[in-house]
Design an enzyme around this catalytic site. Structure first.
Site, PDB file in Angstrom:
ATOM      1  N   MET A 118      -9.165   7.833   0.065  1.00 58.16           N
ATOM      2  CA  MET A 118      -9.940   8.392   0.966  1.00 58.16           C
ATOM      3  C   MET A 118     -10.305   9.657   1.083  1.00 58.16           C
ATOM      4  O   MET A 118      -9.614  10.623   0.425  1.00 58.16           O
ATOM      5  CB  MET A 118      -9.143   8.184   2.528  1.00 58.16           C
ATOM      6  N   HIS A 139      -1.067  -1.282  -4.447  1.00 56.58           N
ATOM      7  CA  HIS A 139      -2.274  -0.980  -3.544  1.00 56.58           C
ATOM      8  C   HIS A 139      -2.400   0.629  -3.316  1.00 56.58           C
ATOM      9  O   HIS A 139      -1.805   1.082  -2.722  1.00 56.58           O
ATOM     10  CB  HIS A 139      -2.467  -1.868  -2.510  1.00 56.58           C
ATOM     11  N   SER A 169       0.803  -1.139  -0.074  1.00 61.82           N
ATOM     12  CA  SER A 169       0.053   0.112   0.004  1.00 61.82           C
ATOM     13  C   SER A 169       0.806   1.236   0.150  1.00 61.82           C
ATOM     14  O   SER A 169       1.652   1.494   0.874  1.00 61.82           O
ATOM     15  CB  SER A 169      -0.837   0.025   1.274  1.00 61.82           C
ATOM     16  N   HIS A 195      -8.442   0.783  -4.186  1.00 65.77           N
ATOM     17  CA  HIS A 195      -9.324   0.860  -2.963  1.00 65.77           C
ATOM     18  C   HIS A 195     -10.274   2.169  -2.728  1.00 65.77           C
ATOM     19  O   HIS A 195      -9.322   3.081  -2.059  1.00 65.77           O
ATOM     20  CB  HIS A 195      -8.731   0.058  -1.948  1.00 65.77           C
ATOM     21  N   MET A 213     -12.348   4.500  -0.568  1.00 65.99           N
ATOM     22  CA  MET A 213     -12.850   4.583   0.540  1.00 65.99           C
ATOM     23  C   MET A 213     -13.512   5.984   0.587  1.00 65.99           C
ATOM     24  O   MET A 213     -13.172   6.771   1.251  1.00 65.99           O
ATOM     25  CB  MET A 213     -11.897   4.569   1.636  1.00 65.99           C
ATOM     26  N   MET A 257     -11.353  -5.990   5.454  1.00 61.89           N
ATOM     27  CA  MET A 257     -10.349  -5.112   6.221  1.00 61.89           C
ATOM     28  C   MET A 257     -10.229  -5.789   7.588  1.00 61.89           C
ATOM     29  O   MET A 257     -11.288  -6.202   8.064  1.00 61.89           O
ATOM     30  CB  MET A 257     -11.161  -3.730   6.294  1.00 61.89           C
ATOM     31  N   ASP A 317      -4.891   3.473  -1.896  1.00 57.48           N
ATOM     32  CA  ASP A 317      -5.892   3.724  -1.125  1.00 57.48           C
ATOM     33  C   ASP A 317      -6.642   5.140  -1.285  1.00 57.48           C
ATOM     34  O   ASP A 317      -5.797   6.041  -1.090  1.00 57.48           O
ATOM     35  CB  ASP A 317      -5.301   3.658   0.382  1.00 57.48           C
ATOM     36  N   ASP A 353      -6.361  -6.843   4.281  1.00 53.40           N
ATOM     37  CA  ASP A 353      -5.916  -5.492   4.224  1.00 53.40           C
ATOM     38  C   ASP A 353      -5.840  -5.086   5.898  1.00 53.40           C
ATOM     39  O   ASP A 353      -6.987  -4.736   6.113  1.00 53.40           O
ATOM     40  CB  ASP A 353      -6.582  -4.351   3.361  1.00 53.40           C
TER      41      ASP A 353
END
Length: 265
Positions: A72, A68, A43, A102, A104, A173, A70, A211
Site C-alpha cells: 500500500m 500474501h 496476509s 497484491h 495497491m 476484494m 499487501d 480477500d
C-alpha cells in the site's frame, strides 16, 4: 537497479507462459484431498512485524500454501505498508513458498520489475491504478511472474473479458482495500459467481482469489460461490494456534468440491 521490460519481450513471455494443470481432483478423491487443492494465503499485514521471518515460517508450517503480501502506498489506498525490500528479506530468510504480491499502488508499472527481482511469484494490481491494463499484465508475465487483476467491491468485472489470456489470478476484494480486520461484504458472493462463470467459459486456467473478512465461519460459503484461493490475515494471525485455525478452514473446505481447475504453483 530498476528492471526495464519491453513490450516485445512481454509478448514473447506471455506466449510462452501458461498456467495451471489440466487435472482436477478425481471424483473418487477423499474430502481431505479435495480440500488440499484449495489455496490458503495468510496476509502478513496482520503478522507481528518485529518477528516477521518467524511468523511466516510458523504459518507455513501450520499448513498455509502461499504468503500474501499487501503493498500500500498511502495514495491509491489510505495506508502505507511494505515494499520490495521486505519481499527480498523473506526470500533471504529462506522462505520458498510462493509470494503473492497484491499491489495497491499507483502507478503500477515502475514497481513490477522491482518485486519480480525481489522474489515475487504472483503480482496482482487494480485496473484503476494503471493507465494500460493490458501492458501492465504483459510486464508481469515478461518478468517471470504470474499476473492478476484485483477488483474492489464496487468495481465492475467488464475489463476482465478483454484480457483473460493474460490473467492467471482474478482477485476479488470482499472489503474496501487499505486495512485488515474488516467484515466480509455479502454482495461479493454474487460477484464471485459472476467471475467464476467468466473463468469457466473462457477455458483458461485462472485462479479465483478472495480477500477480506474470510475465516473458518464463512470460508465454505465463499468456496461454494466459486473461490479457490483464500486470503486470510487477522482470521489466522490473531489466533493463538495457526495450525488449529488453518485446519478448521481446511475442514470447512472439505465440504465443498473444488471449482474449476486446480491452480498450480
Amino acid at each position: 537497479m530498476l528492471r526495464l521490460v519491453t513490450i516485445a519481450s512481454a509478448t514473447a513471455a506471455a506466449t510462452a507462459m501458461r498456467v495451471g494443470s489440466a487435472a482436477t481432483a478425481p471424483a473418487r478423491a477423499s474430502a481431505a484431498r479435495m480440500a488440499s487443492n484449495y489455496i490458503i494465503a495468510p496476509s502478513i499485514l496482520s503478522a507481528d512485524f518485529a518477528n516477521l521471518g518467524k511468523e511466516v515460517d510458523d504459518v507455513l508450517a501450520a499448513g498455509a500454501d502461499t504468503v500474501h503480501f499487501d503493498v500500500m502506498d498511502n495514495h491509491y489506498v489510505p495506508n502505507l505498508t511494505i515494499g520490495p525490500m521486505v519481499c527480498k528479506a523473506l526470500r533471504n530468510h529462506g522462505v520458498e513458498a510462493p509470494i503473492d504480491v497484491h499491489l495497491m499502488v499507483s502507478p503500477v508499472d515502475r514497481i513490477i520489475g522491482e518485486f519480480a527481482d525481489a522474489g515475487a511469484s504472483y503480482i496482482t494490481f487494480h485496473p484503476e491504478a494503471t493507465g494500460h491494463i493490458d501492458r501492465s499484465l504483459q510486464l508481469i508475465r515478461a518478468a517471470g511472474c504470474k499476473s492478476g487483476l484485483v477488483f474492489n467491491p464496487a468495481t465492475s468485472l467488464d475489463c476482465l473479458k478483454y484480457v483473460m489470456d493474460k490473467v492467471d489470478i482474478v482477485l476479488l476484494m470482499s472489503v474496501n482495500p487499505g486495512f485488515g480486520g474488516q467484515k466480509f461484504i455479502p454482495a461479493t458472493l454474487d460477484k464471485l459467481r459472476e467471475a467464476r462463470k467468466l473463468i469457466d467459459e473462457s477455458g483458461y486456467d485462472i485462479s479465483l482469489e478472495i480477500d477480506g473478512g474470510v475465516g473458518p465461519a464463512n470460508i465454505a460459503e465463499v468456496a461454494e460461490a466459486g473461490a479457490d484461493m483464500f486470503v486470510a490475515g487477522s482470521a489466522i494471525f490473531n489466533t493463538p494456534d495457526y495450525k488449529e485455525t488453518i485446519d478448521k478452514m481446511r475442514a470447512e473446505l472439505a465440504k465443498v468440491p473444488v471449482p474449476g481447475k486446480a491452480f498450480t504453483f
